[in-house]
Design a protein around this motif. Structure first.
Motif, PDB file in Angstrom:
ATOM      1  N   VAL A 142       1.100  -0.982  -0.203  1.00 37.85           N
ATOM      2  CA  VAL A 142       0.056   0.381  -0.083  1.00 37.85           C
ATOM      3  C   VAL A 142       0.759   1.257  -0.206  1.00 37.85           C
ATOM      4  CG1 VAL A 142      -1.640  -1.121   1.158  1.00 37.85           C
ATOM      5  CG2 VAL A 142      -0.381   0.199   2.376  1.00 37.85           C
ATOM      6  N   GLN A 143       0.493   2.554  -0.261  1.00 39.13           N
ATOM      7  CA  GLN A 143       1.433   3.595  -0.675  1.00 39.13           C
ATOM      8  C   GLN A 143       0.983   4.128   1.297  1.00 39.13           C
ATOM      9  OE1 GLN A 143      -1.350   6.573  -3.433  1.00 39.13           O
ATOM     10  NE2 GLN A 143       0.706   5.599  -4.822  1.00 39.13           N
ATOM     11  N   ALA A 144       1.843   5.233   1.316  1.00 41.19           N
ATOM     12  CA  ALA A 144       2.443   5.721   2.858  1.00 41.19           C
ATOM     13  C   ALA A 144       0.636   6.247   2.678  1.00 41.19           C
ATOM     14  CB  ALA A 144       3.123   6.132   3.017  1.00 41.19           C
ATOM     15  N   GLY A 145       0.096   5.937   4.559  1.00 40.16           N
ATOM     16  CA  GLY A 145      -0.923   7.500   4.430  1.00 40.16           C
ATOM     17  C   GLY A 145      -2.114   6.276   4.608  1.00 40.16           C
ATOM     18  N   GLY A 146      -1.332   4.856   4.081  1.00 39.03           N
ATOM     19  CA  GLY A 146      -2.956   3.795   3.848  1.00 39.03           C
ATOM     20  C   GLY A 146      -2.948   2.624   5.268  1.00 39.03           C
ATOM     21  N   PRO A 152      11.947 -16.523  23.727  1.00 37.22           N
ATOM     22  CA  PRO A 152      10.963 -17.400  24.927  1.00 37.22           C
ATOM     23  C   PRO A 152       9.756 -17.562  24.097  1.00 37.22           C
ATOM     24  CG  PRO A 152      11.618 -15.444  26.333  1.00 37.22           C
ATOM     25  CD  PRO A 152      11.565 -15.103  24.432  1.00 37.22           C
ATOM     26  N   TRP A 153       8.665 -16.957  23.496  1.00 35.44           N
ATOM     27  CA  TRP A 153       7.672 -17.137  22.400  1.00 35.44           C
ATOM     28  C   TRP A 153       7.753 -18.406  21.736  1.00 35.44           C
ATOM     29  CZ3 TRP A 153       3.788 -14.105  21.973  1.00 35.44           C
ATOM     30  CH2 TRP A 153       3.834 -12.888  22.771  1.00 35.44           C
ATOM     31  N   ASP A 154       6.731 -19.535  22.269  1.00 33.18           N
ATOM     32  CA  ASP A 154       6.425 -20.565  22.108  1.00 33.18           C
ATOM     33  C   ASP A 154       6.121 -21.435  20.557  1.00 33.18           C
ATOM     34  OD1 ASP A 154       4.393 -21.665  25.107  1.00 33.18           O
ATOM     35  OD2 ASP A 154       6.693 -21.842  24.535  1.00 33.18           O
ATOM     36  N   ALA A 155       5.351 -20.534  19.813  1.00 36.84           N
ATOM     37  CA  ALA A 155       4.766 -20.884  18.399  1.00 36.84           C
ATOM     38  C   ALA A 155       5.359 -19.378  17.365  1.00 36.84           C
ATOM     39  CB  ALA A 155       3.995 -21.421  18.177  1.00 36.84           C
ATOM     40  N   TRP A 156       5.003 -19.256  16.265  1.00 43.84           N
ATOM     41  CA  TRP A 156       5.826 -18.971  15.727  1.00 43.84           C
ATOM     42  C   TRP A 156       5.283 -19.128  13.865  1.00 43.84           C
ATOM     43  CZ3 TRP A 156       7.814 -13.891  16.412  1.00 43.84           C
ATOM     44  CH2 TRP A 156       8.416 -13.419  17.389  1.00 43.84           C
ATOM     45  N   GLY A 157       4.503 -17.832  13.195  1.00 42.31           N
ATOM     46  CA  GLY A 157       3.903 -18.411  12.114  1.00 42.31           C
ATOM     47  C   GLY A 157       4.941 -18.115  11.146  1.00 42.31           C
ATOM     48  N   LYS A 158       4.498 -18.402  10.192  1.00 41.60           N
ATOM     49  CA  LYS A 158       5.945 -18.211   8.220  1.00 41.60           C
ATOM     50  C   LYS A 158       5.917 -16.699   8.889  1.00 41.60           C
ATOM     51  CE  LYS A 158       5.286 -22.480   7.209  1.00 41.60           C
ATOM     52  NZ  LYS A 158       4.900 -22.969   6.358  1.00 41.60           N
ATOM     53  N   GLY A 159       5.142 -15.939   8.390  1.00 40.18           N
ATOM     54  CA  GLY A 159       5.122 -14.002   8.614  1.00 40.18           C
ATOM     55  C   GLY A 159       4.038 -13.588   6.926  1.00 40.18           C
ATOM     56  N   THR A 160       3.724 -12.654   7.053  1.00 39.86           N
ATOM     57  CA  THR A 160       3.383 -11.693   6.112  1.00 39.86           C
ATOM     58  C   THR A 160       4.029 -10.696   5.838  1.00 39.86           C
ATOM     59  OG1 THR A 160       1.107 -11.303   4.885  1.00 39.86           O
ATOM     60  CG2 THR A 160       1.225 -10.457   7.173  1.00 39.86           C
ATOM     61  N   LEU A 161       4.036 -10.827   3.866  1.00 43.96           N
ATOM     62  CA  LEU A 161       4.842  -9.107   3.377  1.00 43.96           C
ATOM     63  C   LEU A 161       4.213  -8.262   4.073  1.00 43.96           C
ATOM     64  CD1 LEU A 161       7.373  -8.479   3.281  1.00 43.96           C
ATOM     65  CD2 LEU A 161       7.141  -8.859   1.057  1.00 43.96           C
ATOM     66  N   VAL A 162       4.494  -7.170   4.649  1.00 42.76           N
ATOM     67  CA  VAL A 162       3.958  -5.865   4.437  1.00 42.76           C
ATOM     68  C   VAL A 162       5.139  -4.752   3.894  1.00 42.76           C
ATOM     69  CG1 VAL A 162       2.999  -3.556   5.658  1.00 42.76           C
ATOM     70  CG2 VAL A 162       1.990  -5.893   6.668  1.00 42.76           C
ATOM     71  N   THR A 163       4.794  -3.850   2.636  1.00 46.15           N
ATOM     72  CA  THR A 163       5.663  -3.400   1.883  1.00 46.15           C
ATOM     73  C   THR A 163       4.920  -1.620   1.399  1.00 46.15           C
ATOM     74  OG1 THR A 163       6.501  -4.877   0.907  1.00 46.15           O
ATOM     75  CG2 THR A 163       6.768  -2.617  -0.009  1.00 46.15           C
ATOM     76  N   ILE A 164       5.366  -1.107   1.723  1.00 47.95           N
ATOM     77  CA  ILE A 164       4.340   0.762   1.907  1.00 47.95           C
ATOM     78  C   ILE A 164       5.613   1.628   0.814  1.00 47.95           C
ATOM     79  CG2 ILE A 164       3.704   2.398   2.798  1.00 47.95           C
ATOM     80  CD1 ILE A 164       2.589  -0.209   4.098  1.00 47.95           C
ATOM     81  N   SER A 165       5.054   2.250  -0.122  1.00 48.11           N
ATOM     82  CA  SER A 165       5.929   2.187  -0.933  1.00 48.11           C
ATOM     83  C   SER A 165       5.334   4.340  -0.680  1.00 48.11           C
ATOM     84  CB  SER A 165       5.174   2.634  -2.349  1.00 48.11           C
ATOM     85  OG  SER A 165       3.888   2.752  -2.318  1.00 48.11           O
ATOM     86  N   SER A 166       6.029   4.751  -0.849  1.00 48.30           N
ATOM     87  CA  SER A 166       5.840   6.792  -0.796  1.00 48.30           C
ATOM     88  C   SER A 166       5.398   6.802  -1.639  1.00 48.30           C
ATOM     89  CB  SER A 166       7.109   6.874  -0.216  1.00 48.30           C
ATOM     90  OG  SER A 166       8.525   7.128  -1.108  1.00 48.30           O
TER      91      SER A 166
END
Length: 125
Positions: free
Chosen positions: A12-16, A111-125
């Motif tokens: 998303v663009q900045a401000g979104g 110390p956290w027991d479990a983690w997800g694989k992640g989701t990418l967030v990209t912010i453009s100016s």
């Protein structure tokens, strides 16, 4: 063991705004807390927001206070991260984490027991 799956990332663009979701499954215990962390390229993973699942108490990194909101749907074993007024500094892989307790908090990663694989967030100016 518990499995965590994140969704909702994107560009998303900045401000979104974006809303991330994290669904938990395979629980054999009740988690004491869940949280969102992020890791930008070349940087260490950092805490963004944590919610204590029983009390509903929330904690935020200073960099996101007033812009991000963590919430939960206990029945669905899902937490959310509503992100508003996004800026390029928020660009990162966002990870969901869960812990049986006591809650490790924002500052501790290992110390956290479990983690997800992640989701990418990209912010453009």
């Amino acid at each position: 063991s518990v499995q965590l799956e994140e969704s909702g990332g994107g560009s998303v663009q900045a401000g979104g705004s974006l809303r991330l979701s994290c669904a938990a499954s395979g629980y054999t215990y009740s988690s004491d807390c869940m949280g969102w962390f992020r890791q930008a390229p070349g940087k260490e993973r950092e805490g963004v927001a944590v919610i204590h699942t029983n009390s509903g108490r929330t904690f935020y990194a200073d960099s996101v206070k007033g812009r991000f909101t963590i919430s939960q749907d206990s029945a669905e074993k899902t937490i959310y991260l509503q992100m508003n007024s996004l800026n390029p500094g928020d660009t990162a892989m966002y990870y969901c984490a869960a812990d049986r307790g006591p809650c490790p908090g924002l500052a501790k990663i290992n110390p956290w027991d479990a983690w997800g694989k992640g989701t990418l967030v990209t912010i453009s100016s």
